[in-house]
Design a protein around this motif. Sequence first.
Motif, mmCIF file in Angstrom:
data_model
loop_
_atom_site.group_PDB
_atom_site.id
_atom_site.type_symbol
_atom_site.label_atom_id
_atom_site.label_comp_id
_atom_site.label_asym_id
_atom_site.label_seq_id
_atom_site.Cartn_x
_atom_site.Cartn_y
_atom_site.Cartn_z
ATOM 1 N N THR A 477 0.879 -1.172 0.000
ATOM 2 C CA THR A 477 0.000 0.000 0.000
ATOM 3 C C THR A 477 0.913 1.217 0.000
ATOM 4 O O THR A 477 1.779 1.319 0.874
ATOM 5 C CB THR A 477 -0.842 0.038 1.293
ATOM 6 O OG1 THR A 477 -1.457 -1.231 1.487
ATOM 7 C CG2 THR A 477 -1.906 1.130 1.223
ATOM 8 N N THR A 503 -5.191 -2.719 -0.470
ATOM 9 C CA THR A 503 -5.626 -1.672 0.449
ATOM 10 C C THR A 503 -4.936 -1.908 1.788
ATOM 11 O O THR A 503 -4.326 -2.969 2.015
ATOM 12 C CB THR A 503 -7.143 -1.725 0.684
ATOM 13 O OG1 THR A 503 -7.436 -2.971 1.348
ATOM 14 C CG2 THR A 503 -7.912 -1.639 -0.620
ATOM 15 N N PRO A 509 -7.562 -3.054 -4.384
ATOM 16 C CA PRO A 509 -8.252 -1.774 -4.553
ATOM 17 C C PRO A 509 -8.886 -1.657 -5.938
ATOM 18 O O PRO A 509 -8.378 -2.221 -6.902
ATOM 19 C CB PRO A 509 -7.132 -0.741 -4.381
ATOM 20 C CG PRO A 509 -5.863 -1.465 -4.687
ATOM 21 C CD PRO A 509 -6.098 -2.931 -4.466
#
Length: 644
Positions: A477, A503, A509
Motif C-alpha cells: 500500500t 488496500t 483496490p
Amino acid sequence: MTNRTLGVCYYPEHWPEDIWAEDARRMAETGLTWVRIGEFAWSRMEPIEGAYDFDWLDRAIEVLGAAGLKVILGTPTATPPIWVVEKHPDMLAIDDQGHPRKFGSRRHYCFSHLGYRTECTRIVTKLAERYGGNPHIAAWQIDNEYGCHQSVLSYSEAARAGFRDWLAQKYQSPDALNRAWGNVFWSMEYGDFAQVDLPNLTVTEPNPSHELDFRRYSSDQVVAFNKLQTDILRAHTDAPLIHNYMGRVLEFDHFDVGADLDIASWDSYPIGFLSDRMDAEPDHIRRFLRQGDPDCQAFHHDLYRAVGAVRGGGAVHTGRLWVMEQQPGPVNWAPHNPAPLPGMPRLWAWEAFAHGAETVCFFRWRQVPFAQEQMHAGLLRPDSEPAPALAEAAQIATEIADMPETETASAPVALVFDYASSWAWKTQPQGADFEYFHLALSTYRALRRNGLSVDVVSSDIADLSAYAMVVAPGLATIPAPLLDALGRYEGIALVGPRSNSKTFDMAIPVPLPPALPGLDTTVSLVESLPPGVEVPLSGGALIRWVERLEGSAEVVLRCDDGHPALVRSGGLHYLAGWPNDATFAQIVGDLAGAAGLEAFDMPPGVRRRDTGSHRFWFNYNSEAVSVAGHSIPAAGVHWERRSG
Ligand code: GAL
C-alpha cells in the motif's frame, strides 16, 4: 562520520574474576573504546526472585572503566531465568503449531505476556537505579535482537487476549471488522470480538486480512515492550539507548521501535548470513564464501541509519548507526561456517564507517569453551591467544586515529523500505519465492552495481525533493503522503512491481493498481513464475513475477512477447515485473543517467560508497582488482578524498 570507534562484546560472568583486569588492559591496548556487557546475565543479577546480586557487576564495570573503556550495559530481558518461567509458566511464546518454546536457550518469552512485562519492569528499574548515574556506563542496550529465532509471533493465551483488545480498539464494532476483513467469505463473520482467535492452526490458509492484522498487533507488542524499558531508563540516565537489531529480521516495524531509541545498531554476520538468509544461489555462495554478500551489509547499514534517524527527526544521513556485533571469524549457527578471508573484518568495519556507523563492536572478546556458542570465534581463542581478527581490530584502530574527519552526506538515490509490505507478502506471497526483503535487496544491488550511494527511507516519507532518483519496489500500500509526493516529484522515480496493489486492509483496490498520479497504466493480470522460468526482453529477462499492463502510458521497455515491462509518464516509471540481476542493473543504470547521476559499471564484487568528503571502494573478491585507476587487494579497501 566523526567519532568513529571500536568496541567488543564481553561476558565477565563467563570468566574468572582474576582475568578481568588483564582482559580490560588488552582491550584498551588493542585500541577498543567500548565494551558491551550484561545482556544475558539475569541469573547472576537475580539468582532467585528478589535476591539481587550486583556486586560482581559493580566490580566488572569498575575494572573495565578503570582501563579507560566505556561500558554499554545491556538489560537482560532476552534471557529470563528458570525461576521467572516457573513463576509464569504461560509466559513462554507459543509457536504456530501450538507448541511452547521451552526454557533452555533464550528469547523464550511472549511479548504480550503482562506478567513477564512486570518482571522486566522490576529488573530494569533495579539496573537503572543502580547504574543510571555510573560514570563508566556510556550507553545502554535494551534486550537483545528482538525477533531473532522467530520470536515475534506468538500464539499464546496472552497474545489471544491482547489481540482481541487491539482489534476492539481498532474496529470498535465486530461489523466494522467483518467488513474490513471481508468475512462474508466462507461464513467467517463474527458477532463479538471474543470470538476472534489467532490465525494459526486453521484448516487451510486463514483470511489474509486477519493474518496481517495479527502481524501488525505483534509488531506493536515489540514496540510497547521496548518502550516500557526506555521509559524506565530515561528517568535515570541521559546516556543513549540502543537496540541491536538482527539482520533480516522483519517481523516488527523497526522504524516504530526506533522512535523510542537514540541509536540504531545491528548485528552483522556477513558469512553466516550468506548461507543462512540471503536466498543466494550456490555459485554466489561459493564465490563469496569467506567474504559475505557484497550488498547485504551495506543494505543493513543504510536501513539502520534511517531507523537511527527517526527519533532525532533529521534527514536519514544524520541517523545514528552502530554495528553492535561484528563477526570476527567463523560463527556457529549457519549451515556451514567458513572463516573470513584475511582482511574481511577490516573491510566490514570500514564499510560500516563509510555508511555512517559511529562504532563497530566485535562479537566477542574471547571464544567461550562451553555451551551453545563454543564453536563461535572471538578476538581471542579460548586459551586467550590472539585469534586472527585481533590484529585487524588493532589495525582499524590505528587507521581510525590517522584518518582525517569525514562528513556524512545525503545520498542521491532513495530506496523506500516498508515493514508492513514484508508482512503483506509473507501473508499472501502468491508465488512461493516472492519475498519483500529479497525484492528490496535486488533493487539495492542494481543501484550498487551502478556505483550509486543510497539512502534507505521509510514509506512515511512525504518529501522526495532531496533525491535525484527514488525507487520504491513492492510497496503493498503506498501511503497517501508518499503518493502525493510522487505526484509532485521532479526527479526520476521507479515504482513497482506489485506496488499499491492492496488496500490497508489487504484487499484489492478498485480502481485497480498501481493508481499512480498522472500515470495511465493499470495492472490487468499478474503471474508468478517458478524458478528457471523467464520472460525474455531485449538483453535480459523478468523472473518470479510478471504483470500485464494496459493504458496509454509511454512504453520504455517491452518483453519479447510485446507486453510492456516498463512504462512512464515524465519521470515517474512503473516496472511490471521482477527483473533478473543484470536486467535490473541495466534499467536502473539508464534511469540514473536520466536523473543526471554518474552511473558506473562496477566490476563484479566491487562496491563503492560516497561520504561527504571521501569515496570508499570495497573489494569483496578473493583476488585483487583494478578499478578507476586504483589497484585494490583481495578483501581490501581503498579510500580517497572526493574532488569538488
Ligand atoms: C547474535 C547474538 C549474540 C550471539 C551471536 C552469535 O545473534 O546477539 O548473542 O548469539 O549472534 O553469532
